[in-house]
Design a protein around this motif. Structure first.
Motif, PDB file in Angstrom:
ATOM      1  N   GLY A   1       0.818  -1.212   0.000  1.00 16.67           N
ATOM      2  CA  GLY A   1       0.000   0.000   0.000  1.00 16.67           C
ATOM      3  C   GLY A   1       0.847   1.255   0.000  1.00 16.67           C
TER       4      GLY A   1
ATOM      5  N   PHE B   1       2.287   1.658  -3.435  1.00 18.21           N
ATOM      6  CA  PHE B   1       1.267   2.171  -4.350  1.00 18.21           C
ATOM      7  C   PHE B   1       1.080   3.675  -4.162  1.00 18.21           C
ATOM      8  N   SER B   2       1.096   4.132  -2.924  1.00 15.95           N
ATOM      9  CA  SER B   2       0.897   5.560  -2.665  1.00 15.95           C
ATOM     10  C   SER B   2       2.047   6.402  -3.220  1.00 15.95           C
ATOM     11  N   GLN B   3       3.194   5.787  -3.433  1.00 15.77           N
ATOM     12  CA  GLN B   3       4.366   6.496  -3.954  1.00 15.77           C
ATOM     13  C   GLN B   3       4.529   6.364  -5.466  1.00 15.77           C
TER      14      GLN B   3
ATOM     15  N   SER C   1       3.214   9.589 -11.478  1.00 23.56           N
ATOM     16  CA  SER C   1       2.009   9.832 -12.275  1.00 23.56           C
ATOM     17  C   SER C   1       2.184   9.433 -13.739  1.00 23.56           C
TER      18      SER C   1
ATOM     19  N   ASN D   1      -5.724  -1.949  -4.275  1.00 25.06           N
ATOM     20  CA  ASN D   1      -4.810  -0.804  -4.294  1.00 25.06           C
ATOM     21  C   ASN D   1      -4.702  -0.213  -5.694  1.00 25.06           C
ATOM     22  N   TYR D   2      -4.700  -1.068  -6.690  1.00 27.81           N
ATOM     23  CA  TYR D   2      -4.671  -0.609  -8.079  1.00 27.81           C
ATOM     24  C   TYR D   2      -5.867   0.304  -8.332  1.00 27.81           C
TER      25      TYR D   2
ATOM     26  N   GLU E   1      -7.526   1.980  -6.260  1.00 27.01           N
ATOM     27  CA  GLU E   1      -7.455   3.203  -5.456  1.00 27.01           C
ATOM     28  C   GLU E   1      -6.412   4.185  -5.980  1.00 27.01           C
ATOM     29  N   TYR E   2      -5.257   3.691  -6.392  1.00 27.81           N
ATOM     30  CA  TYR E   2      -4.135   4.577  -6.706  1.00 27.81           C
ATOM     31  C   TYR E   2      -3.819   4.753  -8.190  1.00 27.81           C
TER      32      TYR E   2
ATOM     33  N   ASP F   1      -4.020   5.552 -12.179  1.00 31.09           N
ATOM     34  CA  ASP F   1      -4.693   6.573 -12.981  1.00 31.09           C
ATOM     35  C   ASP F   1      -5.782   5.892 -13.810  1.00 31.09           C
TER      36      ASP F   1
END
Length: 175
Positions: A63, A66-68, A71, A110-111, A113-114, A116
């Protein structure tokens, strides 16, 4: 001149004849050569007794990774593959299908959620579809009681993916 390689059974028989000190020495020598050997030995010694706690640690680490994620689509795909390599290594350590399913379901959530959602970059899309297919196959190999437990989570994930991603079709991934 060729070096003889011995099978696992032969090595097992030979280890049984060695004293404990020599076995410990061999383990430490083996752990010195590869990072993965050291990580496996550390897992077996310190983490294997609490598999649920270890799974939670791995989920938290994934997680955070994923948050890191960057973009840019190309770099995001590289980051997701790195996360999948990490999950693959830990599932190999645990040797448990249920743990692998839990980690992959967590990866997929997680995909959603994070990642694009507007991207048209095909490798990012393929990462999710491959993992969903992998989870579906793993659930099919479980005992019926466990299948029922994970089927609910899987179906919830698929419905959520269809809502969030316009290119994802729930009908393509029936359980």
């Amino acid at each position: 001149m060729t070096v003889t390689t011995y099978g696992l059974q032969h090595i097992k028989k030979e280890i049984q004849h060695l004293p404990n000190e020599q076995v410990a020495e061999l383990l430490l020598r083996l752990a010195r050569y590869k990072k993965e050997n050291k990580e496996l030995l550390a897992y077996l010694l310190f983490e294997a007794h609490d598999e649920a706690g270890f799974i939670e640690k791995v989920k938290a680490e994934a997680g955070f990774m994923f948050s890191q994620l960057p973009s840019l689509s190309y770099n995001a795909a590289k980051g997701m593959r790195k996360i999948l390599r990490l999950l693959g290594k830990y599932t190999k350590f645990m040797a448990s299908k249920t743990a692998e399913i839990e980690l992959l379901l967590n990866f997929c959530s997680n995909y959603l959620e994070y990642a694009d959602r507007r991207t048209s970059y095909k490798p990012i899309r393929l990462i999710l579809t491959r993992q969903v297919e992998k989870v579906r196959g793993l659930i099919g190999k479980l005992h019926e009681d466990l299948q029922y437990d994970y089927a609910d989570t899987y179906n919830t994930l698929i419905a959520d993916a269809e809502k969030k991603l316009n290119w994802f079709k729930k009908s393509d991934y029936p359980l």
